[in-house]
Design an enzyme around this catalytic site. Structure first.
Site, short mmCIF file in Angstrom:
data_model
loop_
_atom_site.label_atom_id
_atom_site.label_comp_id
_atom_site.label_asym_id
_atom_site.label_seq_id
_atom_site.Cartn_x
_atom_site.Cartn_y
_atom_site.Cartn_z
N HIS A 58 -32.21 -41.60 4.66
CA HIS A 58 -30.94 -42.09 5.24
C HIS A 58 -30.58 -43.48 4.70
O HIS A 58 -30.50 -44.46 5.45
CB HIS A 58 -31.00 -42.09 6.78
N ARG B 6 -24.47 -36.00 7.92
CA ARG B 6 -25.43 -35.92 9.02
C ARG B 6 -26.27 -34.67 8.83
O ARG B 6 -25.74 -33.60 8.49
CB ARG B 6 -24.70 -35.86 10.37
N THR C 284 -25.00 -36.24 2.42
CA THR C 284 -25.14 -37.66 2.80
C THR C 284 -24.40 -37.93 4.10
O THR C 284 -24.13 -39.08 4.42
CB THR C 284 -24.58 -38.59 1.70
N GLU D 146 -34.15 -36.49 12.29
CA GLU D 146 -34.69 -37.74 11.73
C GLU D 146 -35.56 -38.45 12.77
O GLU D 146 -35.19 -38.46 13.94
CB GLU D 146 -33.54 -38.64 11.28
#
Ligand code: GLV
Length: 324
Positions: free
Chosen positions: A289, A242, A240, A271
């Site tokens: 995210h 990067r 959780t 992302e």
């Protein structure tokens, strides 16, 4: 008489209470709040700004500060992580940089635990089965998952979020181990019954490895093929923090090849792209995210960023400054 009100640029849509606070202090300008601006457009948008409220999608560097101009005093990012910022370049230009620690700790820890439960109890898989209208019936061997009680949670980076995950894990009857550059204070180790282990030892020991270190040059691809191979075959990985802390193709290989049992991922290397093989695997729980994505938390984050801007512009100094 000249208008002495400062110009504040807010790069993305933030909670209204934060906008109201900023408007009390200055003229607030949000160029295109529904879109992450590419660097060139962002630089044009911040020209003349005294303060900038940014997000993790903005490249915050010397070029941005130069484009704003010498009057720029503060950049406040609405995030705890700041790998998108060149803090040294801002500091060299006399610009204060702030982030939003603390206010998102519980939300992020909750999400980490949610992903852990989703992958160990096969919740996504079960939901996909139902939504696909597949036939099923209860039986004692159906869709068995993995229990957490008595298992060891290995935390990489026992900062605020790591500690909050550890507290949740204690309530689930897990043992806590952690690794990190520094030992946690004695009272933290005591409260969490947490033992410090060298990185490889943690990988070998943990039933769940949960990542809570920031992304830095040292932690980029910290979890690579070698690290995954060091983990137990029965272990789960939760990320959780990067995406680039994990070598995503290596993780996809490890999950497909049974090198580890499963993963819960909220963040990705590139992302919004997700490695296509991860999308095919059942032993991975995925979220886009969402770590701090609650109404309450995002409001607190935006307010803290706004308070930082207001305080710096009032000459009272930052609340949560990141030092280079
Ligand atoms: C979100 O990812 C944050 O760093 O706040």
């Amino acid at each position: 008489m000249t208008d002495a009100r400062p110009r504040i640029v807010v790069t993305r849509k933030v909670a209204e209470p934060a906008m109201e606070l900023l408007r009390e202090t200055g003229d607030v300008f949000s160029p295109d709040p529904d879109r992450a601006l590419p660097p060139g457009e962002l630089q044009a948008a911040v020209a003349g700004a005294d303060g900038i409220v940014s997000t993790l999608q903005d490249r915050v560097d010397g070029a941005l500060a130069d484009a704003a101009g010498p009057q720029l005093k503060v950049v406040a990012t609405v995030a705890v992580g700041y790998d998108n910022a060149d803090v040294r370049a801002l500091t060299d230009r006399g610009v204060v940089f702030t982030n939003t620690p603390g206010v998102l700790t519980d939300a992020t820890a909750d999400l980490a635990f949610g992903l852990l439960l989703a992958v160990t109890r096969r919740l996504g898989e079960g939901e996909r089965l139902l939504r696909a209208r597949q036939p099923w019936s209860f039986h004692l061997g159906f869709m068995l998952g993995t229990g957490l009680q008595g298992k060891t949670l290995g935390i990489v980076g026992l900062g605020q979020i790591g500690q909050a995950v550890a507290r949740r894990a204690l309530a689930f009857g897990m043992d806590i181990a952690y690794t990190g550059r520094r030992r946690a204070p004695d009272d933290v180790e005591r409260q969490l019954h947490a033992r410090h282990l060298p990185f490889d030892e943690l990988l070998r020991t943990a039933d769940v490895v949960s990542l809570h270190c920031p992304l830095t040059p040292e932690t980029r691809h910290l979890i690579d093929a070698r690290a995954l191979d060091t983990m137990k075959r029965s272990a789960f990985l939760v990320n959780t923090t990067r995406g680039p802390v994990v070598d995503e193709p290596a993780l996809a290989d490890a999950l497909a090849g049974g090198v580890i049992a499963g993963a819960g991922l909220d963040v990705f290397e590139r992302e919004p792209d997700v490695h296509p093989r991860l999308l095919e695997l059942d032993n991975v729980a995925l979220a886009p995210h969402l770590g701090s994505a609650t109404v309450e938390t995002r409001t607190e984050m935006a307010l803290l960023a706004a308070r930082n801007v207001v305080s710096v512009l009032a000459g009272e100094g930052p609340i949560t400054e990141v030092k280079a």
